[in-house]
Structure formats: C-alpha cells, structure tokens
Scaffold this motif. Structure first.
Motif, PDB file in Angstrom:
ATOM      1  N   ILE A  32       0.728  -1.272   0.062  1.00 45.03           N
ATOM      2  CA  ILE A  32       0.143   0.062  -0.063  1.00 45.03           C
ATOM      3  C   ILE A  32       0.725   1.297   0.106  1.00 45.03           C
ATOM      4  O   ILE A  32       1.833   1.040   0.629  1.00 45.03           O
ATOM      5  N   THR A  33       0.491   2.147  -0.975  1.00 47.26           N
ATOM      6  CA  THR A  33       1.777   3.413  -0.582  1.00 47.26           C
ATOM      7  C   THR A  33       0.604   4.864  -0.671  1.00 47.26           C
ATOM      8  O   THR A  33      -0.457   4.365  -1.114  1.00 47.26           O
ATOM      9  N   PHE A  34       0.934   6.086  -0.506  1.00 50.13           N
ATOM     10  CA  PHE A  34       0.534   7.057  -0.279  1.00 50.13           C
ATOM     11  C   PHE A  34       0.646   7.819  -1.366  1.00 50.13           C
ATOM     12  O   PHE A  34       0.701   8.739  -1.147  1.00 50.13           O
ATOM     13  N   SER A  35       1.347   7.519  -2.287  1.00 46.68           N
ATOM     14  CA  SER A  35       2.653   8.456  -3.078  1.00 46.68           C
ATOM     15  C   SER A  35       2.316   8.196  -4.410  1.00 46.68           C
ATOM     16  O   SER A  35       2.231   7.038  -5.111  1.00 46.68           O
ATOM     17  N   TRP A  36       1.395   9.054  -5.223  1.00 45.46           N
ATOM     18  CA  TRP A  36       1.709   8.647  -6.403  1.00 45.46           C
ATOM     19  C   TRP A  36       2.705   8.616  -7.577  1.00 45.46           C
ATOM     20  O   TRP A  36       2.526   8.000  -8.106  1.00 45.46           O
ATOM     21  N   GLU A  37       3.479   9.453  -7.135  1.00 41.35           N
ATOM     22  CA  GLU A  37       4.880   8.555  -7.610  1.00 41.35           C
ATOM     23  C   GLU A  37       5.302   7.433  -7.798  1.00 41.35           C
ATOM     24  O   GLU A  37       5.490   6.926  -9.243  1.00 41.35           O
ATOM     25  N   ILE A  38       5.548   6.883  -6.285  1.00 44.87           N
ATOM     26  CA  ILE A  38       5.571   5.857  -6.407  1.00 44.87           C
ATOM     27  C   ILE A  38       4.443   4.231  -6.822  1.00 44.87           C
ATOM     28  O   ILE A  38       5.179   3.689  -7.367  1.00 44.87           O
ATOM     29  N   TYR A  39       3.532   5.494  -7.214  1.00 46.24           N
ATOM     30  CA  TYR A  39       2.361   4.120  -7.380  1.00 46.24           C
ATOM     31  C   TYR A  39       2.662   4.264  -9.010  1.00 46.24           C
ATOM     32  O   TYR A  39       2.301   2.933  -9.836  1.00 46.24           O
ATOM     33  N   ASP A  40       2.481   5.532 -10.269  1.00 43.45           N
ATOM     34  CA  ASP A  40       3.191   5.744 -11.430  1.00 43.45           C
ATOM     35  C   ASP A  40       4.361   4.081 -11.865  1.00 43.45           C
ATOM     36  O   ASP A  40       4.148   2.900 -12.423  1.00 43.45           O
ATOM     37  N   HIS A  41       5.679   4.725 -10.494  1.00 44.16           N
ATOM     38  CA  HIS A  41       6.345   4.012 -11.226  1.00 44.16           C
ATOM     39  C   HIS A  41       6.275   2.644 -10.728  1.00 44.16           C
ATOM     40  O   HIS A  41       7.219   1.661 -12.014  1.00 44.16           O
ATOM     41  N   VAL A  42       5.316   2.264 -10.204  1.00 43.38           N
ATOM     42  CA  VAL A  42       5.252   0.219  -9.603  1.00 43.38           C
ATOM     43  C   VAL A  42       4.505   0.089 -11.203  1.00 43.38           C
ATOM     44  O   VAL A  42       5.117  -0.914 -11.610  1.00 43.38           O
TER      45      VAL A  42
END
Length: 125
Positions: A32-42
C-alpha cells in the motif's frame, strides 16, 4: 458507554459480502502506498494485472497484482488519512485475501540534510 454495549456476537446487518460477494483469495501480501510517484513507478516497472476495485460513492480504487522475486503481490494507492487508509486495508483484505500488508509512502522533512537519501520511519508526530 458504547464500549460496554458493543455486540460482537450478533451477525452484522451489513457486511462486505453484501457489496463484494464472497471473500477472495488471490494474494497473501499487499503493498500500500500513499505516493502517486511510487504508484506510477510500480505500474510502469512491473507487468500489473487489475484484480479488484475498492468501490465508493465518489469513485473506484483499482487493486493490482504483480510478480517479483518469484512472489505475487497486491498493490494499490491508498486514500489519505487514518480512516480511509484503514477502510481500504479492510476492503483489500476482503477483495484479495491478503493478510499481510506493507504500507509506505513519502513525506516531507524540516531538515533535508538529516533525511536526504535515507529511509525514515516516523515514530511520533
């Protein structure tokens, strides 16, 4: 007082099965992430398959599955705030069967020299 009158022995009037059907068992671990940047990267770095959606009156949050190191993981972008984060986690458990959750994100810092390039685990605020 409400803590003295809570009834955990009677079946609930409304449950997640009323909205999502029977509980599924797709993955054991959910990131679970709160970061759009991490989400997009994955989503860009791994071959992701949408396996479920957390539904609300104001939209849907997809839950993805990807493989890494011979393991399968669930993954989603959490709502912000303790209530939403907890609710999403409960629904993700129902929708995916995950019983282990790793929640992470990013945060600001008042002193970039002390935190730059480091993993910071907050212990209080």
């Amino acid at each position: 007082m409400i803590t003295n009158s809570f009834d955990n022995m009677t079946p609930p009037i409304v449950s997640l099965s009323d909205f999502y059907g029977e509980q599924r068992h797709i993955v054991e671990i959910c990131l679970i992430t709160f970061s759009w940047e991490i989400y997009d990267h994955v989503l860009k770095a791994f071959e992701c398959e949408k396996i479920a959606e957390i539904s609300a009156a104001n939209g849907r949050t997809p839950i993805w599955k990807f493989r890494h190191g011979g393991m399968e993981f669930g993954f989603y972008l959490s709502g912000i705030g303790s209530t939403l984060a907890a609710q999403f986690c409960i629904e993700a458990n129902w929708l995916t069967g995950a019983d282990r959750f790793i929640m992470f994100g990013s945060a600001g810092s008042l002193d970039g020299e002390k935190t730059g390039g480091k993993v910071v685990i907050p212990t209080h605020a």
